[in-house]
Design a protein around this motif. Sequence first.
Motif, PDB file in Angstrom:
ATOM      1  N   ALA A  17      68.614  43.884 -47.267  1.00 30.20           N
ATOM      2  CA  ALA A  17      67.203  44.223 -47.504  1.00 30.20           C
ATOM      3  C   ALA A  17      66.352  42.964 -47.550  1.00 30.20           C
ATOM      4  N   LEU A  18      66.870  41.892 -48.146  1.00 30.16           N
ATOM      5  CA  LEU A  18      66.121  40.635 -48.195  1.00 30.16           C
ATOM      6  C   LEU A  18      65.943  40.040 -46.800  1.00 30.16           C
ATOM      7  N   ASP A  19      66.986  40.103 -45.984  1.00 28.62           N
ATOM      8  CA  ASP A  19      66.871  39.599 -44.609  1.00 28.62           C
ATOM      9  C   ASP A  19      65.827  40.393 -43.826  1.00 28.62           C
ATOM     10  N   LYS A  20      65.853  41.712 -43.960  1.00 26.54           N
ATOM     11  CA  LYS A  20      64.870  42.558 -43.281  1.00 26.54           C
ATOM     12  C   LYS A  20      63.458  42.196 -43.748  1.00 26.54           C
ATOM     13  N   PHE A  21      63.298  42.034 -45.052  1.00 25.85           N
ATOM     14  CA  PHE A  21      62.015  41.677 -45.634  1.00 25.85           C
ATOM     15  C   PHE A  21      61.534  40.329 -45.103  1.00 25.85           C
ATOM     16  N   LYS A  22      62.462  39.361 -45.003  1.00 27.94           N
ATOM     17  CA  LYS A  22      62.119  38.025 -44.504  1.00 27.94           C
ATOM     18  C   LYS A  22      61.573  38.109 -43.083  1.00 27.94           C
ATOM     19  N   PHE A  23      62.211  38.900 -42.225  1.00 25.15           N
ATOM     20  CA  PHE A  23      61.757  39.025 -40.843  1.00 25.15           C
ATOM     21  C   PHE A  23      60.421  39.767 -40.759  1.00 25.15           C
TER      22      PHE A  23
END
Length: 73
Positions: A17-23
């Motif tokens: 979820a954090l990676d998705k949010f970062k992108f």
Amino acid sequence: MANRSSNTAAVPEAKGALDKFKFEVASELGVPLSDGYNGNLTSKQNGSVGGYMVKKMIEQQERQMSGGSSSQY
């Protein structure tokens, strides 16, 4: 060479979820973040993504603490 990054998630289950949010944030800011190596980006670009992520997470937490129910991510 061993990966010596201290950048680990406090809750490993949240990494996706954090990676998705970062992108999503990088896209909003117009930062050309790619999956993998991003050494071509400036410190300013990378810092803007991280800073904006923190800002949005704090806003979300404040909403939750005040009884609001708007979820962004």
